[in-house]
Design a protein around this motif. Structure first.
Motif, PDB file in Angstrom:
ATOM      1  N   ALA A   1       0.828  -1.209   0.000  1.00  0.00           N
ATOM      2  CA  ALA A   1       0.000   0.000   0.000  1.00  0.00           C
ATOM      3  C   ALA A   1       0.863   1.260   0.000  1.00  0.00           C
ATOM      4  N   VAL A   2       1.981   1.221   0.710  1.00  0.00           N
ATOM      5  CA  VAL A   2       2.897   2.360   0.730  1.00  0.00           C
ATOM      6  C   VAL A   2       3.460   2.601  -0.666  1.00  0.00           C
ATOM      7  N   ILE A   3       3.876   1.543  -1.345  1.00  0.00           N
ATOM      8  CA  ILE A   3       4.439   1.677  -2.695  1.00  0.00           C
ATOM      9  C   ILE A   3       3.405   2.259  -3.652  1.00  0.00           C
ATOM     10  N   ALA A   4       2.164   1.810  -3.557  1.00  0.00           N
ATOM     11  CA  ALA A   4       1.104   2.351  -4.413  1.00  0.00           C
ATOM     12  C   ALA A   4       0.874   3.831  -4.120  1.00  0.00           C
ATOM     13  N   GLU A   5       0.936   4.205  -2.846  1.00  0.00           N
ATOM     14  CA  GLU A   5       0.737   5.597  -2.441  1.00  0.00           C
ATOM     15  C   GLU A   5       1.852   6.489  -2.988  1.00  0.00           C
ATOM     16  N   ILE A   6       3.103   6.020  -2.879  1.00  0.00           N
ATOM     17  CA  ILE A   6       4.244   6.803  -3.351  1.00  0.00           C
ATOM     18  C   ILE A   6       4.224   6.938  -4.858  1.00  0.00           C
ATOM     19  N   ALA A   7       3.837   5.868  -5.561  1.00  0.00           N
ATOM     20  CA  ALA A   7       3.802   5.900  -7.021  1.00  0.00           C
ATOM     21  C   ALA A   7       2.831   6.958  -7.533  1.00  0.00           C
ATOM     22  N   ALA A   8       1.799   7.255  -6.741  1.00  0.00           N
ATOM     23  CA  ALA A   8       0.802   8.247  -7.155  1.00  0.00           C
ATOM     24  C   ALA A   8       1.133   9.660  -6.695  1.00  0.00           C
ATOM     25  N   SER A   9       2.160   9.803  -5.834  1.00  0.00           N
ATOM     26  CA  SER A   9       2.499  11.112  -5.275  1.00  0.00           C
ATOM     27  C   SER A   9       3.307  11.947  -6.263  1.00  0.00           C
ATOM     28  N   ARG A  10       3.126  13.242  -6.210  1.00  0.00           N
ATOM     29  CA  ARG A  10       3.892  14.169  -7.053  1.00  0.00           C
ATOM     30  C   ARG A  10       4.797  15.066  -6.220  1.00  0.00           C
ATOM     31  N   LEU A  11       4.908  14.800  -4.925  1.00  0.00           N
ATOM     32  CA  LEU A  11       5.784  15.554  -4.040  1.00  0.00           C
ATOM     33  C   LEU A  11       6.807  14.618  -3.428  1.00  0.00           C
ATOM     34  N   THR A  12       8.077  15.065  -3.339  1.00  0.00           N
ATOM     35  CA  THR A  12       9.070  14.257  -2.639  1.00  0.00           C
ATOM     36  C   THR A  12       8.749  14.267  -1.158  1.00  0.00           C
ATOM     37  N   GLU A  13       9.319  13.305  -0.424  1.00  0.00           N
ATOM     38  CA  GLU A  13       9.017  13.237   0.999  1.00  0.00           C
ATOM     39  C   GLU A  13       9.519  14.457   1.750  1.00  0.00           C
ATOM     40  N   ARG A  14      10.662  15.013   1.358  1.00  0.00           N
ATOM     41  CA  ARG A  14      11.160  16.203   2.043  1.00  0.00           C
ATOM     42  C   ARG A  14      10.303  17.408   1.684  1.00  0.00           C
ATOM     43  N   GLY A  15       9.907  17.518   0.431  1.00  0.00           N
ATOM     44  CA  GLY A  15       9.077  18.640   0.017  1.00  0.00           C
ATOM     45  C   GLY A  15       7.722  18.647   0.688  1.00  0.00           C
TER      46      GLY A  15
END
Length: 312
Positions: free
Chosen positions: A276-290
């Protein structure tokens, strides 16, 4: 052309082609071994965050079945998440590693650093870090920084030369053609080394899934008391939150990156599994720091300014 590019272009019909993750792993292992051959006293920065965990996993692979020939260094702000510190200590014990801890609190107690009005100690890490490097005569310092995280980190080479004050000068960056790394440095200087430079956040998580690497539980969805500040969900703590005008509420959240509690925000998430985390990250357009690091939002050049002073 990088190893990863060669592997990608080789296609699935080539039985000798490396997968994308295999290529990244091979590059990182090569970097660890190169440092072991070039430097006398390397050290791995290890905070218990996901990038440093992957970095340590790669180091263990690089030298197996022999032990890792480097010690670990953690710059402890005193405002870390308890779950992450527990993970750090368990990992050190499990692998029989030596851990150096540079404490921000010790420097504050001695009057060498002063608390910031906003309570965050992340910018205060530079002095303890440089002090530990000087006292232990570390000549190479492994960091988990990645080029996709932030624009200043995107400028940095895999081998990043630091001057006698620990400062970073982009004009002194060296070419790294054909994965040839130049570790030459003068007395008093040292080199920061970034084995994960060419990885993305998604690569890191896919590798964690493939290698079945354990992480602190806060990287997965859990219920936590948080409060809103500057567009982020922050955890309460002795660092100074929440203020009278800020209300605590219990939300289902997880952390994409882990640092000082005062500047690391949680994200609303129901991703309780690695898939679920991988699916969430794949859809994100912001880096984790940003998305979740307040210390990077102090100014447009916040990270670069800190790196010039000796920060990670």
């Amino acid at each position: 052309m990088t190893t990863a590019t060669v592997a990608t272009e080789a296609g699935g019909d080539n039985p000798y082609a490396l997968s994308h993750l295999d290529a990244l792993e091979s590059e990182a292992v090569h970097i660890f071994r190169e440092v072991a051959g070039e430097f006398e006293r390397p050290v791995i920065l290890f905070s218990g965050g996901k990038d440093s965990i992957v970095m340590l996993h790669l180091a263990l692979k690089a030298f197996a079945p022999a032990p890792v020939p480097f010690s670990l260094l953690h710059v402890d702000t005193g405002h870390n998440f308890p779950e992450v510190l527990d993970y750090r200590d368990r990992t050190v014990e499990r692998h029989g590693l030596r851990l150096h801890v540079a404490s921000v609190q010790d420097f504050i107690d001695r009057g060498e650093l002063r608390e910031r009005p906003d309570g965050t100690r992340n910018p205060l890490q530079t002095v303890p870090l440089l002090d530990a490097i000087e006292k232990n005569r570390f000549d190479a310092v492994f960091g988990g920084g990645r080029r996709d995280e932030e624009k200043a980190r995107a400028k940095e080479r895999v081998f990043s030369l630091r001057d006698e004050f620990g400062g970073w000068d982009p004009r002194r960056q060296r070419p790294e053609l054909w994965q040839l790394y130049n570790g030459r440095h003068s007395p008093g200087e040292h080199v920061r080394v970034f084995p994960l430079s060419n990885w993305t956040e998604l690569d890191v998580w896919q590798y964690i899934a493939r290698e079945k690497i354990e992480l602190p539980a806060i990287y997965y969805a859990h219920e936590r008391e948080v409060f809103a500040r500057s567009g982020m969900w922050l955890a309460p703590g002795e660092w100074g939150g929440p203020k009278d005008s800020e209300t605590l509420e219990t939300r289902l959240v997880r952390y994409r990156t882990v640092g000082d509690m005062s500047c690391t925000g949680a994200v609303d998430s129901d991703a309780g599994t690695i898939e679920a985390v991988i699916a969430e990250i794949a859809a994100s357009r912001l880096t984790e720091r940003g998305a979740t690091r307040a210390d990077d939002k102090m100014s447009e050049a916040a990270m670069e300014d800190r790196k010039r002073e000796g920060y990670f």
